[in-house]
Write an enzyme that holds these catalytic residues in place. Sequence first.
Site, PDB file in Angstrom:
ATOM      1  N   GLY C 147       0.817  -1.275  -0.006  1.00  0.00           N
ATOM      2  CA  GLY C 147       0.041   0.146  -0.091  1.00  0.00           C
ATOM      3  C   GLY C 147       0.753   1.193   0.099  1.00  0.00           C
ATOM      4  O   GLY C 147       2.134   1.078  -0.017  1.00  0.00           O
ATOM      5  N   CYS C 148       0.273   2.183   0.110  1.00  0.00           N
ATOM      6  CA  CYS C 148       0.887   3.582  -0.193  1.00  0.00           C
ATOM      7  C   CYS C 148       1.761   4.085   1.278  1.00  0.00           C
ATOM      8  O   CYS C 148       2.893   4.299   1.005  1.00  0.00           O
ATOM      9  CB  CYS C 148       0.003   4.883  -0.469  1.00  0.00           C
ATOM     10  N   PHE C 149       1.119   4.058   2.283  1.00  0.00           N
ATOM     11  CA  PHE C 149       1.951   4.291   3.686  1.00  0.00           C
ATOM     12  C   PHE C 149       2.970   3.216   3.642  1.00  0.00           C
ATOM     13  O   PHE C 149       3.659   3.605   4.348  1.00  0.00           O
ATOM     14  CB  PHE C 149       0.702   4.153   4.772  1.00  0.00           C
TER      15      PHE C 149
END
Lengths: 344, 344, 344, 344
Positions: C147-149
Amino acid sequence: MIKAGIVGATGYAGAELARLLSQHPQAELAAASSVSFTGQRLSEIYPAYYQLCDIVCGTQEEAVEKSDVVFAALPHGLSQELAAECFEQGKAFIDLGADFRLKNEEDYQKWYNGTFAHPELHGQAAYGLPELFRDEIRGKKIVANPGCFTTAVPLALAPALAGGFIEYKGIVADCKTGVTGAGRGLTQNTHFAELNESCSAYKVASHRHNPEMEQSLRRISGKDVTVTFVPHLLPVNRGILATCYARLKDGATPDEVRAAYEKKYAGEYFIRLLPEGKAADIRNVRLSNFCDISLHFDPHDSMLIAISAIDNMVKGAAGQAVQNMNLLFGLDEKTGLTAISPAF
Amino acid sequence: MIKAGIVGATGYAGAELARLLSQHPQAELAAASSVSFTGQRLSEIYPAYYQLCDIVCGTQEEAVEKSDVVFAALPHGLSQELAAECFEQGKAFIDLGADFRLKNEEDYQKWYNGTFAHPELHGQAAYGLPELFRDEIRGKKIVANPGCFTTAVPLALAPALAGGFIEYKGIVADCKTGVTGAGRGLTQNTHFAELNESCSAYKVASHRHNPEMEQSLRRISGKDVTVTFVPHLLPVNRGILATCYARLKDGATPDEVRAAYEKKYAGEYFIRLLPEGKAADIRNVRLSNFCDISLHFDPHDSMLIAISAIDNMVKGAAGQAVQNMNLLFGLDEKTGLTAISPAF
Amino acid sequence: MIKAGIVGATGYAGAELARLLSQHPQAELAAASSVSFTGQRLSEIYPAYYQLCDIVCGTQEEAVEKSDVVFAALPHGLSQELAAECFEQGKAFIDLGADFRLKNEEDYQKWYNGTFAHPELHGQAAYGLPELFRDEIRGKKIVANPGCFTTAVPLALAPALAGGFIEYKGIVADCKTGVTGAGRGLTQNTHFAELNESCSAYKVASHRHNPEMEQSLRRISGKDVTVTFVPHLLPVNRGILATCYARLKDGATPDEVRAAYEKKYAGEYFIRLLPEGKAADIRNVRLSNFCDISLHFDPHDSMLIAISAIDNMVKGAAGQAVQNMNLLFGLDEKTGLTAISPAF
Amino acid sequence: MIKAGIVGATGYAGAELARLLSQHPQAELAAASSVSFTGQRLSEIYPAYYQLCDIVCGTQEEAVEKSDVVFAALPHGLSQELAAECFEQGKAFIDLGADFRLKNEEDYQKWYNGTFAHPELHGQAAYGLPELFRDEIRGKKIVANPGCFTTAVPLALAPALAGGFIEYKGIVADCKTGVTGAGRGLTQNTHFAELNESCSAYKVASHRHNPEMEQSLRRISGKDVTVTFVPHLLPVNRGILATCYARLKDGATPDEVRAAYEKKYAGEYFIRLLPEGKAADIRNVRLSNFCDISLHFDPHDSMLIAISAIDNMVKGAAGQAVQNMNLLFGLDEKTGLTAISPAF
């Protein structure tokens, strides 16, 4: 204190009304109704109001019962029965929807696909644009509060049309609006990621406000005015900017046009005719009930360019509704509406 | 590989050119000059380019010397000597400024307060709007790259004017622009806090692009076209939206107007004529060299509404300049310009 | 040419993948599927793609059949069966969802309320964060794309943790994200009018990316790392800014910490360790696959502040997925991912 | 009516003060001074004020002479002489700058590179954060009005520190600010095109508000508190969001921490402790003097996360200054400060 009720309090226009009425020195927010959020505090939906406007949403019936004046912020078509009920009970009714705006039932049928359920009430309803039609509002019990574009465009053009300075055909109203005009409902084109960094026209030459603005301009000028009206959606929250183009008649001079605006709007607190060289900007009227107007001329094509700026939620909706309430109840028209727009 | 140099590389147009040229498969960024930042890497001014376009800014002379083609992104008035120098040395010169755009020296004098320092060069200079004047560009050594509004408005109106479908007087071009068009320089009205949540017109009917767009439309139509042109500043970074209004001549039908656009722009890779019912939007052309055009009609006032959208920094400046370079050097016109605009 | 298919092509991650794959020199977009928009062109949903990526959305089965590699951009829980099918057919599978990210089924159960439908496949799945776990990706057929985080935070902290310079308890990851991370679905808090001019935290210390980032940091350090993770939603479209705070161990000096980062990330094309005095900014990585990292120190409280910036849709989703595809197919890892971020 | 004067009226803090004072029921804006705009109306600089606050900017001397209370919104270092003059003349002085904020001259020297010109006045100056130090403000003639971050961070942490629930070392204050905090001056990083779509930290662990917030927290707790403070610039006009992280002491429970906040802030009109599950958002306090606080806990790392939101120009500057004026003059503290934040 005037007891005010809002029917449809959780939409954007209703919520803005709640904010303004909560701060009005001679009115109190007596009731708020909502179909979707009955039993919830308005501040649960709008946390900015927490501890400041915690009114619990009730039913439409309760709102009518508790109020001297009922504001309706409902989808089109739902106001007529409510108006009849208020009228019967002797309560003032201010409709932020479109049901009483068009005088001609055929127009209403064509643009809203509805009929006049209580034709006799339409004769009782004033069109609530005080700067142009103040005389007809006083003493009425039903007010059709104009829409946002239909406030901005007629205010920009009225003095020029009334004075016979411009051609009444071929007028262009290129309008730009903030996103709150589209309401609280969710749509793909109001998703932040899709509106941000965008600008486009919508409902080109087919927006329901077109016949309404023409109706006002025809009344003012006595001419069969036609306006090509194109709204554009901007990535900003609030504001209408109406850039209006009209061909100057032969011999009409910028000075006399300007003088006509000055005369017409002298004494109008909410209209600020800007000095030459300035252009109206939506940021200068944010959160206020003012309408800024700037006049410009294109000598090489004999064109008047009249630009008006309003906050669509205030002068274009809730603020004008409060202005109309003030008129109906004999208060100073600007009561509760003197907030200064923030500079930034 | 074509060796390309940018004079004035640290302004917005120059920096955008650097980005495009760095990714061009048949050109390389051979030199970049700057008066204010000599000796600094371009990526120190634009950290997005760090490690990707770290070219060090040198002098104008170095830029000319190292290049086959010189792009000038300079304030108005500074390109003429540079053009002469490039011409003498047999180098191609593409001017993103206005010095070679107006064919008539009187117009240049009136709008830019300057004179033609090398009148003979103006005859050599092509006006670099390929979709309208491609034939005159090929084989030239000097290209006057059009401005942003002067790309968007003529592309929106050319087929209708050339086909004789619209009146050539009383045309309105209501334009909206992103802030990068104002450049990197600091001004109060581009301060974030003052542009955010704002929208207003500027240089109303007095913008320097007015005579330039009329020049193009007159060449195309052979008529003395006049356009009332009002630009508005939007709180977005990129994009021009040109909403153009022109009265349809008696008998002109929407279908034949649309057919004329389809014919004119068939085969034009960078022009996307949108299907009926869609409206051009600046967000769909961001960071691309495309020009989206949508056609609309207001039957109740016989009006054509032609809307075009471009990225002011790409098709309105650096991208079109690269397109012109491709033309000058005999490359496929779209080389290096096929990036797809992001959807969000 | 690698034939690539996207399952779930009409969400934001899928659409971004379509844009990147359409421009990839060694892959082609062979198929796109959608449940909601079957039979429609992707460019009808995303008009930016008009004439450039007009692929028609088909079924999931078609997408698998036509492809060498299948990208899944599906809601959590829907990837496992698809992965099994691809695995059986010998096709590469890159999952942009969360189904294969957590190694521990209990964690998956706790945070996603699901079970491992095909436990044997989890052993086959590589965690696709190449800069930290490249060796395990090569040769695999299933990739769990982070994911992004969970891309931004581990990249910011890995060298400090691996080098033993910081305490592994009490780490704070204060993250800020653009709105596209929330996807195309409509919610009140992504309505333009409600996100504009706002900033707030959400899912405070309860976001599903928390265990995933800890998993990566534990693998790298061999320690029982805990991170207090608070995401904030910003009124911007793209970007993750991860401001990470960790207490320096006694004796750890800024110079040696910086040296550890330089060593760890030397040769990593997509990681730009910024010079001292600069701070990572999401605008410098927009639309690119780069991760900018800046290091800062607070001597008066012995704190390392490591800040990373990525584009959540590129390095945080679709771009990293393409990077993983490049790895799986033996291409240069940066193929199709060298676009320079625009300067403005 | 209290006669109020603003010295430095044309900066953002001064202009905001002018707006608030113009609408204050028990004060009037008697004078406004400006070095750069002497002789101009404030509404020429801020056209939102046209016809509503048209005061002409005069000299500093005139401002002092005409006023009972002088507000100074000046660059650091310029307030001390003015304070002395006001003190001598018996006029109240409220300083929005930093000259009287730090009690310790060494700190002032270190962070502002200045000296105490009138040491005796510093003993007379109250630190104007009423919710924490109200008792010392009443009866004073000089008030050092806190900065924006130094209002938001101490309000978020005070009850937890005072109650001994958290460690006083290793506190992190990750703050996000709107751009108006940087003032009206023009800089590259506040240019719309460069701030839009961006987010980055600045003055990391080196901002002048760091010692000021520690000073307040030390006074409240009696401990040698250290805070790692990192401000970030957001693309919004107004607001401070302070996300504060502090390690809970062994045994401290969420319930007792929450109870301590409730007790401390009971009766504080301007502090709204949000219900569990809500997170403070800058949009809910825009244009108001409120400070919203939300409390969150990360059990897996024993962390308190206290988030506060204020409008940096109101509670973080001009509004708090008016609150202090109200205190000095014995008015109800909230007079003129009850505007409800708009919901959108």
